[in-house]
Design a protein around this motif. Sequence first.
Motif, PDB file in Angstrom:
ATOM      1  N   LEU A  80       3.844 -11.867  -3.380  1.00  0.00           N
ATOM      2  CA  LEU A  80       2.717 -11.758  -2.463  1.00  0.00           C
ATOM      3  C   LEU A  80       1.996 -10.466  -2.786  1.00  0.00           C
ATOM      4  CD1 LEU A  80       5.322 -12.867  -0.498  1.00  0.00           C
ATOM      5  CD2 LEU A  80       3.294 -13.362   0.810  1.00  0.00           C
ATOM      6  N   ALA A  81       0.696 -10.537  -2.951  1.00  0.00           N
ATOM      7  CA  ALA A  81      -0.087  -9.342  -3.262  1.00  0.00           C
ATOM      8  C   ALA A  81      -1.305  -9.303  -2.357  1.00  0.00           C
ATOM      9  CB  ALA A  81      -0.512  -9.348  -4.734  1.00  0.00           C
ATOM     10  N   ASP A  82      -1.640  -8.088  -1.909  1.00  0.00           N
ATOM     11  CA  ASP A  82      -2.834  -7.931  -1.079  1.00  0.00           C
ATOM     12  C   ASP A  82      -3.531  -6.633  -1.451  1.00  0.00           C
ATOM     13  OD1 ASP A  82      -2.222  -5.650   0.955  1.00  0.00           O
ATOM     14  OD2 ASP A  82      -0.432  -6.908   1.058  1.00  0.00           O
ATOM     15  N   ASP A  83      -4.807  -6.557  -1.099  1.00  0.00           N
ATOM     16  CA  ASP A  83      -5.591  -5.361  -1.391  1.00  0.00           C
ATOM     17  C   ASP A  83      -5.763  -4.488  -0.155  1.00  0.00           C
ATOM     18  OD1 ASP A  83      -7.288  -7.122  -0.101  1.00  0.00           O
ATOM     19  OD2 ASP A  83      -8.868  -7.042  -1.608  1.00  0.00           O
ATOM     20  N   GLY A  84      -4.797  -4.568   0.742  1.00  0.00           N
ATOM     21  CA  GLY A  84      -4.798  -3.741   1.946  1.00  0.00           C
ATOM     22  C   GLY A  84      -4.323  -2.330   1.644  1.00  0.00           C
ATOM     23  N   ASP A  85      -4.259  -1.528   2.703  1.00  0.00           N
ATOM     24  CA  ASP A  85      -3.767  -0.161   2.566  1.00  0.00           C
ATOM     25  C   ASP A  85      -2.353  -0.180   2.004  1.00  0.00           C
ATOM     26  OD1 ASP A  85      -6.162   0.522   3.743  1.00  0.00           O
ATOM     27  OD2 ASP A  85      -5.286   1.212   5.626  1.00  0.00           O
ATOM     28  N   ALA A  86      -2.018   0.832   1.217  1.00  0.00           N
ATOM     29  CA  ALA A  86      -0.692   0.919   0.603  1.00  0.00           C
ATOM     30  C   ALA A  86       0.383   0.988   1.675  1.00  0.00           C
ATOM     31  CB  ALA A  86      -0.609   2.146  -0.292  1.00  0.00           C
ATOM     32  N   PHE A  87       1.403   0.137   1.527  1.00  0.00           N
ATOM     33  CA  PHE A  87       2.535   0.159   2.456  1.00  0.00           C
ATOM     34  C   PHE A  87       3.711  -0.585   1.844  1.00  0.00           C
ATOM     35  CE2 PHE A  87       5.035  -1.780   5.933  1.00  0.00           C
ATOM     36  CZ  PHE A  87       5.552  -0.602   6.459  1.00  0.00           C
ATOM     37  N   ASP A  88       4.841   0.112   1.793  1.00  0.00           N
ATOM     38  CA  ASP A  88       6.079  -0.490   1.323  1.00  0.00           C
ATOM     39  C   ASP A  88       6.891  -0.898   2.548  1.00  0.00           C
ATOM     40  OD1 ASP A  88       8.595  -1.142   0.384  1.00  0.00           O
ATOM     41  OD2 ASP A  88       8.835   0.663  -0.832  1.00  0.00           O
ATOM     42  N   PRO A  89       6.970  -2.191   2.845  1.00  0.00           N
ATOM     43  CA  PRO A  89       7.681  -2.613   4.056  1.00  0.00           C
ATOM     44  C   PRO A  89       9.174  -2.318   3.999  1.00  0.00           C
ATOM     45  CG  PRO A  89       7.123  -4.513   2.714  1.00  0.00           C
ATOM     46  CD  PRO A  89       6.449  -3.328   2.091  1.00  0.00           C
ATOM     47  N   PHE A  90       9.712  -2.145   2.818  1.00  0.00           N
ATOM     48  CA  PHE A  90      11.150  -1.952   2.684  1.00  0.00           C
ATOM     49  C   PHE A  90      11.592  -0.504   2.873  1.00  0.00           C
ATOM     50  CE2 PHE A  90      10.021  -5.748   0.144  1.00  0.00           C
ATOM     51  CZ  PHE A  90      10.527  -6.673   1.028  1.00  0.00           C
ATOM     52  N   THR A  91      10.636   0.396   3.130  1.00  0.00           N
ATOM     53  CA  THR A  91      10.992   1.770   3.466  1.00  0.00           C
ATOM     54  C   THR A  91      11.107   1.954   4.975  1.00  0.00           C
ATOM     55  OG1 THR A  91       8.676   2.478   3.483  1.00  0.00           O
ATOM     56  CG2 THR A  91       9.904   2.734   1.405  1.00  0.00           C
ATOM     57  N   ARG A 125       3.250  -0.792  -5.958  1.00  0.00           N
ATOM     58  CA  ARG A 125       1.807  -0.661  -5.818  1.00  0.00           C
ATOM     59  C   ARG A 125       1.251  -0.831  -7.213  1.00  0.00           C
ATOM     60  NH1 ARG A 125      -2.018  -1.078  -1.732  1.00  0.00           N
ATOM     61  NH2 ARG A 125      -3.825   0.138  -2.319  1.00  0.00           N
ATOM     62  N   ASP A 126       0.362  -1.796  -7.390  1.00  0.00           N
ATOM     63  CA  ASP A 126      -0.228  -2.101  -8.682  1.00  0.00           C
ATOM     64  C   ASP A 126      -1.733  -1.900  -8.562  1.00  0.00           C
ATOM     65  OD1 ASP A 126      -0.740  -2.986 -11.232  1.00  0.00           O
ATOM     66  OD2 ASP A 126      -0.079  -5.044 -10.894  1.00  0.00           O
ATOM     67  N   GLY A 127      -2.210  -0.737  -8.955  1.00  0.00           N
ATOM     68  CA  GLY A 127      -3.624  -0.421  -8.780  1.00  0.00           C
ATOM     69  C   GLY A 127      -3.922  -0.315  -7.299  1.00  0.00           C
ATOM     70  N   ASP A 128      -4.825  -1.180  -6.825  1.00  0.00           N
ATOM     71  CA  ASP A 128      -5.179  -1.168  -5.406  1.00  0.00           C
ATOM     72  C   ASP A 128      -4.485  -2.286  -4.630  1.00  0.00           C
ATOM     73  OD1 ASP A 128      -6.517  -3.380  -6.391  1.00  0.00           O
ATOM     74  OD2 ASP A 128      -8.408  -2.941  -5.374  1.00  0.00           O
ATOM     75  N   ARG A 129      -3.382  -2.810  -5.167  1.00  0.00           N
ATOM     76  CA  ARG A 129      -2.713  -3.947  -4.523  1.00  0.00           C
ATOM     77  C   ARG A 129      -1.252  -3.633  -4.185  1.00  0.00           C
ATOM     78  NH1 ARG A 129      -5.784  -8.192  -4.373  1.00  0.00           N
ATOM     79  NH2 ARG A 129      -4.186  -9.799  -4.263  1.00  0.00           N
ATOM     80  N   ASN A 130      -0.864  -4.052  -3.001  1.00  0.00           N
ATOM     81  CA  ASN A 130       0.544  -4.079  -2.610  1.00  0.00           C
ATOM     82  C   ASN A 130       1.131  -5.350  -3.204  1.00  0.00           C
ATOM     83  OD1 ASN A 130       0.611  -1.848  -0.589  1.00  0.00           O
ATOM     84  ND2 ASN A 130      -0.878  -3.163   0.449  1.00  0.00           N
TER      85      ASN A 130
END
Length: 140
Positions: A80-91, A125-130
């Motif tokens: 799943l990839a999105d261009d939202g604000d950076a956020f790692d849910p697993f942290t 984080r891949d560029g501007d994508r989570n």
Amino acid sequence: MIIAQLDLRLENDLAELEPLVRALDFFCETSALPEKVAHRLTMAVDELINNAVDYGYPDHRAGEITVSLRHRGTQVEIELADDGDAFDPFTAPAPDLTSPIEDRRIGGLGVHLIRTLAASFAYRRDGDRNVVTLAFTLDI
């Protein structure tokens, strides 16, 4: 007909969940996935999409979410990839599952659920994508 992969593009809108779940159901059925795996996969994707839409776009800007599924041998892999604000849910910290419910902080159960349902999970984080990747084992 067996489908080994599915790629979808969605707007960052919760109205996209219903057609997404129909597509996931179709993928799971045509890939002959065990019902338990299909249920886990759908719950995890639903949770991650909800989180991306609810928290990834606080300014309510338009965005895009992609969902890719691959049936490979004894696993189903999801990206799943999105261009939202950076956020790692697993942290996010593990939720308190022992205190009385009225004393617990709100939130965190969905990611905890994903951690327990998936065989593996990762964020980058891949560029501007989570980008979140999950794998589910078919032999449960």
